[in-house]
Write an enzyme that holds these catalytic residues in place. Structure first.
Site, PDB file in Angstrom:
ATOM      1  N   HIS A 129     -24.542 -37.116  39.459  1.00 30.79           N
ATOM      2  CA  HIS A 129     -23.654 -36.344  38.501  1.00 30.79           C
ATOM      3  C   HIS A 129     -25.088 -35.233  38.307  1.00 30.79           C
ATOM      4  CE1 HIS A 129     -20.084 -39.483  38.966  1.00 30.79           C
ATOM      5  NE2 HIS A 129     -19.520 -37.676  38.975  1.00 30.79           N
ATOM      6  N   ASP A 172     -25.684 -37.849  35.470  1.00 30.51           N
ATOM      7  CA  ASP A 172     -26.518 -39.263  35.251  1.00 30.51           C
ATOM      8  C   ASP A 172     -28.497 -38.935  35.874  1.00 30.51           C
ATOM      9  OD1 ASP A 172     -24.008 -40.279  35.627  1.00 30.51           O
ATOM     10  OD2 ASP A 172     -24.264 -39.248  38.351  1.00 30.51           O
TER      11      ASP A 172
END
Ligand code: XUL
Ligand code: CO
Length: 444
Positions: free
Chosen positions: A104, A107
């Site tokens: 993501h 992340d």
């Protein structure tokens, strides 16, 4: 603290065969072994999920982090921390010998104080990722935007009652899709994190579905504008976090894509635990996707028979996986997709090396399942029986019905004139299940 982080693992994980008792070796995953005309590596395209493995310290709703994750230590500058985390991640990918990872946007890079700063952070970390990828040869299976963590998304992203939130989500996806493209991503995933509702008392369901359809069109248009040739994938999930998620299962997403004229543009990322939450077997969801021409990729994990939530365990059941792999191979195999371990360690698996054991076990389970599925398919043990079971449909009556040449009246006349009396035939389910068990135990 800086790399190396995984000092317990000094050598890359190697294939040693089913007889090996080395816990840090593959017993089934032999990347170069050719199975059904393709290297195991290319069939499976294993991927590590950045979020569970590198961005999660073991916290749950009842308690704090438990896992030994020095790269997540608080107090550090968030961008310095992101770089350290990335160094740990690539050290792990290298040692595991995995071909891909997934992330993501949030992340790999922290959220900034403004949208602009968040984009700048993301681009800076994408540069760092590009260097690591170049050096290690690890590819990007897919990128995705986190449209569910921040409080602004509490009422959804594309399906939010406020168009300002829709716009913010669209801007975030533009940035993440472009970064995914720059890093050579093979796919771009949209999991409808909070695209759903808690109560109809405050929800306009029809409007929200139209918003979601529009959002998807924007993503598809942008994909073509920038020349991204990876697949756009929706990941179905029936509930959690919202009580009712719109992308409930494969059938619901298929109907949604047809309704909004997106079937030729979007495919599916099927997650095992999401299938079971929806009350389906994983292999049912795969078969439904294959039948609709929508099979894209797989999030490989496992649920728990007695827990009705997304427990995201690493897969351990060869038999269950074999049934899924069988449907994947029958459908022609994965193309842009792969097997992403969207799976978490148990909260008590504290050690960094537990991350290796989890992935080794998961990769071996899927590789073993691939061998089982490929042999069952090559031997034709189910295909022969299936062809036999439906053979009537190849005859004059069956072909006539399907071609639309027989009316109800015709069929009434057919049955009464011949006085037919069709007899039930055994489905032989137990015998077929015994065959699966035999392959699981005999395959080498
Ligand atoms: C949530 C889930 C996500 C998606 C990516 O259940 O599976 O991790 O895979 O957003
Ligand atoms: Co997932």
């Amino acid at each position: 603290m800086s790399a190396p982080f995984f000092t317990d693992v000094t050598e890359p994980i190697a294939y040693e065969g089913a007889g090996s008792d080395n816990p840090l070796a593959f017993r089934w995953y032999d990347p170069d072994r050719v199975v059904a005309g393709r290297r195991m590596h290319d069939h499976l395209r294993f991927s590590v999920a950045y979020w569970h493995s590198f961005n999660w310290n073991g916290f749950d709703v009842f308690g704090d982090g438990t896992l030994d994750r020095p790269w997540l230590e608080s107090g550090a500058d968030p961008m310095a921390q992101a770089r350290t985390k990335m160094a740990a991640a690539f050290e792990f990918f290298d040692k595991l010998g995995v071909g891909f990872f997934c992330f993501h946007d949030r992340d790999i890079a922290p959220e900034g104080a403004s949208f602009k700063q968040s984009c700048a952070f993301l681009h800076e970390m994408a540069d760092a990722a590009a260097e690591h990828m170049e050096r290690s040869g690890v590819g990007l299976l897919w990128g995705t935007a986190n449209l569910f963590f921040h409080p602004r998304y509490a009422a959804g992203a594309a399906t939010n009652p406020d168009p300002e939130v829709f716009a913010y989500a669209a801007a975030q996806v533009r940035a993440c899709l472009e970064v995914t493209h720059r890093l050579g991503g093979a796919n771009y995933v949209l999991w409808g994190g909070r695209e759903g509702y808690e109560t109809l008392l405050n929800t306009d369901l029809q409007r929200e579905l139209d918003q979601l359809g529009r959002f998807l069109h924007l993503v598809v248009e942008h994909k073509h504008r920038i020349g991204f040739d990876g697949a756009i994938l929706i990941e179905p999930k029936p509930f959690e976090p919202t009580k009712h998620q719109y992308d409930f299962d494969v059938a619901a997403v298929h109907a949604f894509l047809q309704r909004y004229d997106l079937v030729d543009e979007v495919k599916l990322n099927i997650e095992v635990n999401h299938a079971t939450l929806a009350g389906h077997d994983f292999h049912h969801e795969v078969a439904a996707a294959v039948a609709a021409g929508l099979l894209g990729s797989v999030d490989a994990n496992a649920g728990d028979d007695r827990l009705g939530w997304d427990v995201d365990r690493f897969p351990v059941s060869v038999e269950q996986m074999s049934l899924g792999l069988y449907e994947i191979l029958r459908g022609g195999g994965l193309t842009t997709g792969g097997f992403n371990f969207d799976a978490k360690l148990r909260r008590q698996s504290l050690h960094r090396s537990d991350l290796f054991h989890a992935h080794i076990g998961g990769m071996d389970t899927v590789a073993h399942a691939l061998l089982v599925a490929a042999e069952m398919l090559a031997d034709g043990v189910f295909e022969r029986g299936r062809a036999q079971r439906y053979r009537g449909w190849d005859g004059e009556l069956g072909r006539g019905i399907l071609a639309g040449d027989r009316s109800l009246q015709d069929l009434h006349a057919y049955v009464s004139s011949r006085d037919t009396s069709p007899q039930p035939v055994s489905g032989r389910q137990e015998a077929l299940e015994n065959l699966v068990a035999r392959y699981v135990h005999q395959v080498r």
